[in-house]
Scaffold this motif. Sequence first.
Motif, PDB file in Angstrom:
ATOM      1  N   ASN A 175      37.284  42.759  52.166  1.00 36.22           N
ATOM      2  CA  ASN A 175      38.056  42.775  50.915  1.00 36.22           C
ATOM      3  C   ASN A 175      38.475  41.373  50.489  1.00 36.22           C
ATOM      4  O   ASN A 175      38.479  41.059  49.303  1.00 36.22           O
ATOM      5  N   ALA A 176      38.801  40.526  51.449  1.00 37.82           N
ATOM      6  CA  ALA A 176      39.232  39.161  51.122  1.00 37.82           C
ATOM      7  C   ALA A 176      38.088  38.335  50.547  1.00 37.82           C
ATOM      8  O   ALA A 176      38.301  37.493  49.674  1.00 37.82           O
ATOM      9  N   VAL A 177      36.874  38.564  51.026  1.00 32.39           N
ATOM     10  CA  VAL A 177      35.744  37.740  50.608  1.00 32.39           C
ATOM     11  C   VAL A 177      34.962  38.336  49.421  1.00 32.39           C
ATOM     12  O   VAL A 177      34.163  37.651  48.800  1.00 32.39           O
ATOM     13  N   MET A 178      35.242  39.573  49.047  1.00 33.34           N
ATOM     14  CA  MET A 178      34.487  40.219  47.974  1.00 33.34           C
ATOM     15  C   MET A 178      34.551  39.482  46.629  1.00 33.34           C
ATOM     16  O   MET A 178      33.536  39.391  45.941  1.00 33.34           O
ATOM     17  N   PRO A 179      35.693  38.911  46.234  1.00 36.04           N
ATOM     18  CA  PRO A 179      35.683  38.163  44.969  1.00 36.04           C
ATOM     19  C   PRO A 179      34.690  36.997  44.972  1.00 36.04           C
ATOM     20  O   PRO A 179      34.080  36.695  43.952  1.00 36.04           O
ATOM     21  N   VAL A 180      34.514  36.376  46.128  1.00 35.70           N
ATOM     22  CA  VAL A 180      33.543  35.276  46.235  1.00 35.70           C
ATOM     23  C   VAL A 180      32.127  35.825  46.075  1.00 35.70           C
ATOM     24  O   VAL A 180      31.320  35.274  45.327  1.00 35.70           O
TER      25      VAL A 180
END
Length: 99
Positions: free
Chosen positions: A11-16
């Motif tokens: 979830n933390a890396v999904m925007p990237v």
Amino acid sequence: MEKERILAAFNAVMPVFAIFQDQRRQELMTELCCKGELTVNELTALVALSRPAVSHHLKLMLDAGVITVRQVGVERRYQPNMAPIIKQLKTLTAALEAN
């Protein structure tokens, strides 16, 4: 617990991942990583995009936190913001490797 840690890392890396689904943004980030700080006009000269298109993609990347901007006189100079991205990817990798 481990499952929650992996999901949190994803979830933390999904925007990237989402911001770089677009090949034009990949291209812009590659130019910034290779050449350093660049203006919209300098980026436009390096890629096959119009100035408004480059500005649009830079705004999306800025909002996602993958680049930063510095005002120098009348110029806005963009640069990659790799430290947070690398940290998120390392966290995800560590969570996946722990299994």
